[in-house]
Write a protein that holds these residues in place. Structure first.
Motif, short mmCIF file in Angstrom:
data_model
loop_
_atom_site.label_atom_id
_atom_site.label_comp_id
_atom_site.label_asym_id
_atom_site.label_seq_id
_atom_site.Cartn_x
_atom_site.Cartn_y
_atom_site.Cartn_z
N SER A 1 0.84 -1.18 0.00
CA SER A 1 0.00 0.00 0.00
C SER A 1 0.88 1.24 0.00
O SER A 1 1.90 1.30 0.68
N LEU A 2 0.48 2.24 -0.76
CA LEU A 2 1.20 3.51 -0.79
C LEU A 2 0.46 4.57 0.02
O LEU A 2 0.83 5.74 0.00
N HIS A 3 -0.56 4.14 0.73
CA HIS A 3 -1.27 5.03 1.65
C HIS A 3 -0.32 5.36 2.79
O HIS A 3 0.17 4.46 3.47
N GLY A 4 -0.01 6.63 2.98
CA GLY A 4 0.91 7.04 4.03
C GLY A 4 2.37 6.79 3.71
O GLY A 4 3.21 6.73 4.60
N VAL A 5 2.70 6.64 2.43
CA VAL A 5 4.08 6.30 2.05
C VAL A 5 5.07 7.42 2.33
O VAL A 5 6.22 7.16 2.68
N ILE A 6 4.65 8.68 2.19
CA ILE A 6 5.57 9.80 2.43
C ILE A 6 5.96 9.78 3.91
O ILE A 6 5.12 9.86 4.79
N GLY B 1 10.55 -0.64 2.97
CA GLY B 1 10.48 -2.04 3.37
C GLY B 1 9.83 -2.31 4.71
O GLY B 1 10.09 -3.34 5.32
N THR B 2 8.94 -1.40 5.15
CA THR B 2 8.38 -1.56 6.50
C THR B 2 6.86 -1.60 6.58
O THR B 2 6.33 -1.69 7.68
N SER C 1 11.22 -7.61 -0.77
CA SER C 1 12.49 -8.23 -1.17
C SER C 1 13.54 -7.92 -0.11
O SER C 1 13.42 -6.94 0.63
N GLU C 2 14.55 -8.75 -0.05
CA GLU C 2 15.66 -8.49 0.88
C GLU C 2 16.29 -7.14 0.57
O GLU C 2 16.72 -6.42 1.47
N ALA D 1 16.75 -4.16 3.20
CA ALA D 1 18.09 -3.62 3.44
C ALA D 1 18.13 -2.12 3.19
O ALA D 1 18.80 -1.38 3.92
N ALA D 2 17.41 -1.65 2.18
CA ALA D 2 17.36 -0.22 1.89
C ALA D 2 16.78 0.53 3.09
O ALA D 2 17.31 1.57 3.50
N GLY D 3 15.71 0.01 3.66
CA GLY D 3 15.12 0.63 4.84
C GLY D 3 16.08 0.63 6.02
O GLY D 3 16.22 1.63 6.72
N LYS D 4 16.75 -0.49 6.22
CA LYS D 4 17.70 -0.59 7.33
C LYS D 4 18.88 0.35 7.14
O LYS D 4 19.49 0.79 8.11
N SER D 5 19.18 0.68 5.88
CA SER D 5 20.30 1.60 5.62
C SER D 5 19.88 3.06 5.72
O SER D 5 20.70 3.96 5.56
#
Length: 126
Positions: free
Chosen positions: A51-56, A61-62, A69-70, A74-78
């Motif tokens: 869902s892109l609701h509330g994406v901003i 990845g959360t 995807s891994e 990983a992008a989120g963790k970085s």
């Protein structure tokens, strides 16, 4: 007089070199039809994509209950957070921004389309 002419030339050159990217949510909704196959923005529902609701403002990845995807996790963790500059880069070329993403969409090529889609998404991120 020369000073006025100089500033006039600089102003015109700046305007041409840096056109403002006015955002138009209605135009963004039309461009978003390309995204609707996999995503929803107006309600918080996952489809093939999250869902892109509330994406901003969301960390990459959360979104709950979506199997990312891994590479996206990983992008989120970085530290990747979906803000305007990050979304602009991602929407132009998703696979370049997050190498290994599952998203098959090749990206939006026009700056205007990207800006308008972001304006559309902002409506559902407040």
């Amino acid at each position: 007089m020369r000073l006025i002419a100089f500033f006039a030339v600089v102003s015109v050159a700046t305007f041409i070199a840096n056109p403002s990217r006015a955002q138009d949510a209605a135009a963004g909704e039309k461009v978003f039809t390309k995204c609707k196959v996999c995503h929803v923005a107006d309600v918080d529902t996952n489809k093939i994509g999250p869902s892109l609701h509330g994406v901003i403002g969301r960390t990459a990845g959360t979104h709950p209950d979506f199997k990312y995807s891994e590479a996206m996790i990983a992008a989120g963790k970085s530290g990747v957070v979906w803000d305007e500059p990050t979304l602009t880069t991602y929407l132009h070329d998703p696979k370049a921004k997050v190498k290994g993403t599952k998203m098959a969409f090749p990206g939006l090529k026009k700056d205007e389309d990207v800006a308008n889609v972001i304006a559309y998404l902002k409506q559902f991120s407040q």
